[in-house]
Scaffold this active site. Structure first.
Site, PDB file in Angstrom:
ATOM      1  CB  CYS A   1      -1.104   0.100   1.273  1.00 31.63           C
ATOM      2  SG  CYS A   1      -0.032   0.103   2.693  1.00 31.63           S
TER       3      CYS A   1
ATOM      4  CG  ASP B   1     -15.230   4.274 -38.988  1.00 30.92           C
ATOM      5  OD1 ASP B   1     -15.371   4.942 -39.972  1.00 30.92           O
ATOM      6  OD2 ASP B   1     -14.527   3.099 -39.213  1.00 30.92           O
TER       7      ASP B   1
END
Length: 766
Positions: free
Chosen positions: A82, A463
């Site tokens: 951590c 597209d």
């Protein structure tokens, strides 16, 4: 379908446009691609266990720049999982002469150190001095074995001692010194590790949860609250254990993907025999055999056999995919039906699956907006709370005639309940769970910024070719103009079309092959630029071409014009077969729509997202395809710069726009959009490396799935922050009213931490 999209999608365009455009919309792309270059790394000293395991490799360049004589040493540090440990290590090694650069991979607990020291002993000693063990990982050797299983009996002794001290104190059957001894046994059994970590943190001026808890327990002892001190330490240790197990689930969601590849594979030897061999030692070009039911060990191309493959680990597809000679196969997928042989095209550490795992780990290194806010908040909040608690302990007794015991006790309760552990831990756990859940679905998200930001999209530009359609023209219509030619015209047309490499001609030729029609020999073949082809078949001259060719030959008529217009209006390209007397038959060719496209557009509309199709095809074709799939607007005849301008226009109207594409001509628009989605990225190195969000197959339905996941992630992040702040605020009020106890404060603090962790892990549910 083109996979050339991403050579310059992000590398050439992203960096040109990102600073000009994406930052305008609140994005931070400093961590988008590759290791996060932090100088220095975020040094928050988070209060709270904060063991997110959620940061990917973060590179920290120290005051000394790497030199030509530098070398990289890697270490496994089991205690480094951590930001608290990362900060301690960075501060310690930053003072060590000869250390130039650090690379933290918290998810795998691996530290890379670039240095010019004669040995690694000073590095190992420095890390040992802050209470951690660094195990060197030699190149080519397996990673260090997991740590030995911890004994459970010290925790049991601590629990019995804490409960015993409370019972003895409540019943009054034992003198104070006996209660103190029982409590001390409890504290020493379960809390030595916490005290050790707390002392190291305090020496390094880091007010993390271990430091705050050590201060609180010591304070309780000093004011004679032995039973409470023991219970607080025991409950904290239990909560830390539960939290660590919960966080391992989020970590394993990513690292577990690598276990999908087998360790051994059957490889063909030089003499033609077959032998089991370690996957990591198999060279490129080797031939590998895979039996039904086996997992495929490496990326490759099928050279023999036919089978169905379960590609769900890579693409998220629910149905098996047919594979034959020439098709790609991916490491980690499952061969179902037949035996296959394939040629290895990528090493074990460069397979599509390995790149996916690496990309997700890298994505975790890029802090999402909420996480950056929480990190900044906790950096100020933690020392402020400590000073506030100090004021609570001192000011009322000195200036308000308060009782020292009461106010010191309340200050200690404040220290326990007010630390921002739940806030700091909630965001990375939620983000890593979301990234892992998306990867399971075949959606590769390249950073928490995109996972968290997807919910804001209200417009999606798409597209056409290869995105909405298959990107491969096929014959859709055949219309004979004379009944007696109905059977012969397709063969005549295919004979001419087969001599051309034009996509429309190839579609007509392929349609004839599918029907096993007889192909005729063609004499005097000639290509007519921009119009079609001409050739002699059985001594007679035929033409195969477009509308313009018919006009040039003077063979057009109003009736024929009407037929042509009807087909062209549907977005189809029309080809005519003619002899010297006139047209004989019409063939219509079109790029067909994917079945998934219609459903995807419906789902997007259900989510309240408007759609716009941008294509280089003519306006008729664009409108026809848009109508067919239900797209809101369509624009045709567009150049790449026109697509970019269309995105700019939507931004100018206040929309948040995503762009979907699969071709190089989409690159400027993809770079400009809030989020660029790459279609069919499986097996395409550059797409996986550079796309904001890569869809591993060509299923457009994964975009609404991504948006739903983004909305759920955003909702959980907000829930977690609200839960943490509200519960702490309520308990702070209870503390000032004198109704709170220290062990209740542990329940409140660690309880809300576990609550937000479990809430974040909900994203991993299938």
């Amino acid at each position: 379908m083109s996979h050339s999209i991403h050579t310059p999608h992000k590398h050439d365009h992203k960096h040109d446009h990102a600073h000009d455009h994406k930052h305008d919309h609140g994005h931070d792309h400093s961590h988008d691609h590759g290791p996060a270059k932090l100088t220095p790394v975020d040094n928050h000293g988070h209060a709270g266990s904060c063991c997110s395991g959620a940061a990917g490799p973060a590179v920290v360049t120290l005051s000394e720049a790497p030199t030509a004589g530098s070398r990289l040493s890697t270490f496994r540090i089991e205690a480094m999982d951590c930001p608290t440990e990362q900060t301690l290590i960075q501060n310690k090694l930053g003072k060590l002469a000869g250390v130039q650069q650090l690379e933290f991979n918290l998810i795998n607990r691996i530290l890379g150190v670039t240095h010019d020291l004669p040995s690694t002993a000073p590095i190992i000693d420095a890390i040992k001095s802050i209470g951690m063990q660094a195990d060197p990982i030699e190149e080519g050797s397996p990673a260090a074995a997991p740590p030995a299983k911890k004994h459970w009996w010290p925790l049991a002794v601590s629990g019995v001692g804490a409960l015993g001290a409370e019972v003895l104190h409540f019943t009054g059957v034992a003198p104070t010194w006996v209660i103190a001894m029982v409590a001390l046994v409890s504290i020493l059994s379960g809390g030595l590790t916490t005290y050790k970590k707390g002392w190291i943190a305090l020496k390094n001026l880091n007010l993390n949860i271990n430091a705050l808890m050590s201060i609180a327990v010591t304070g309780a002892i000093l004011i004679g609250q032995w039973p409470e001190a023991a219970m607080v330490m025991f409950l904290f240790t239990v909560a830390e254990l539960i939290e660590a197990k919960s966080l391992d689930r989020a970590r394993n969601a990513i690292s577990g993907l690598m276990q999908m590849t087998p360790e051994q594979a059957t490889v063909q030897q030089a003499d033609g025999s077959w032998m089991e061999q370690e996957v990591k030692s198999i060279e490129l070009g080797a031939i590998v055999r895979v039996k039904p039911g086996e997992r495929i060990g490496l990326d490759g191309e099928v050279t023999a056999g036919q089978s169905t493959i379960d590609q769900a680990p890579i693409t998220g597809e629910s149905l098996p995919i047919e594979k034959a000679i020439g098709d790609k196969v991916f490491a980690g997928t499952i061969n179902q039906a037949g035996s296959l042989e394939y040629k290895v095209t990528a090493a074990a550490n460069n397979s599509t699956l390995a790149r996916i795992i690496h990309a997700v780990e890298q994505a975790q290194g890029a802090r999402a907006p909420t996480q950056r806010f929480v990190d900044s908040f906790s950096k100020v909040y933690t020392p402020a709370v400590f000073l506030f608690a100090l004021g609570v302990a001192v000011i009322p007794p000195l200036f308000m005639a308060g009782v020292w015991f009461d106010w010191i006790y309340r200050a200690l309760v404040l220290l326990v309940v007010a630390c921002p552990c739940a806030l700091v831990i909630s965001t990375p756990v939620t983000i890593v769970s979301g990234l892992a859940a998306a990867a399971r679905k075949g959606i590769l998200i390249k950073g928490g910024v995109y996972l968290e930001g997807g919910y804001k999209l209200d417009y999606l530009a798409l597209d056409k070719t290869g995105t909405i359609t298959h990107g491969k023209p096929v014959q859709t219509d055949y219309l004979p103009l004379f009944p007696n030619l109905e059977n012969s015209a397709p063969a005549l047309a295919a004979s001419l079309a087969g001599r051309s490499d034009h996509p429309v001609s190839l579609a007509i030729a392929n349609a004839a092959l599918d029907k096993n029609l007889t192909i005729h020999a063609v004499d005097n073949f000639e290509a007519l630029a921009g119009r079609g082809v001409r050739g002699d078949i059985n001594g007679q001259t035929y033409h195969l071409g477009n509308h313009r060719l018919v006009e040039d030959l003077g063979l057009c008529s109003p009736a024929l014009e009407e037929k042509l217009f009807a087909l062209e209006k549907q977005g189809k390209s029309v080809v005519l077969l003619l002899d010297k007397s006139g047209p004989l038959a019409l063939f219509a060719v079109a790029d067909t729509v994917k079945e998934s496209s219609r459903e995807a557009i419906e789902q997007l509309h259900d989510l309240g997202i408007k759609t716009l199709m941008l294509t280089g095809d003519n306006t008729h074709t664009a409108q026809a395809i848009a109508t067919q799939v239900g797209i809101d607007q369509a624009q045709g005849d567009l150049l790449p710069t026109d697509k970019l301008q269309a995105i700019e226009t939507l931004y100018g109207q206040g929309h948040r726009v995503g762009m979907v594409g699969d071709g190089i001509n989409d690159a400027p628009a993809l770079a400009r959009a809030e989020i660029g989605f790459a279609m069919a990225a499986a097996g395409t190195d550059t797409a996986i490396e550079t796309a904001d969000v890569a869809l591993m197959d060509d299923d457009l339905r994964k975009i609404p799935a991504f948006i739903r996941l983004s909305r759920q992630t955003s909702s959980i992040l907000k829930q977690n922050i609200a839960l943490a702040l509200v519960i702490k605020a309520i308990y702070l009020a209870v503390t000032f009213m004198g109704m709170a106890t220290m062990w209740m404060a542990v329940f409140a603090d660690m309880g809300v931490s576990l609550l937000v962790v479990f809430n974040g892990l909900r994203l991993l549910r299938k």
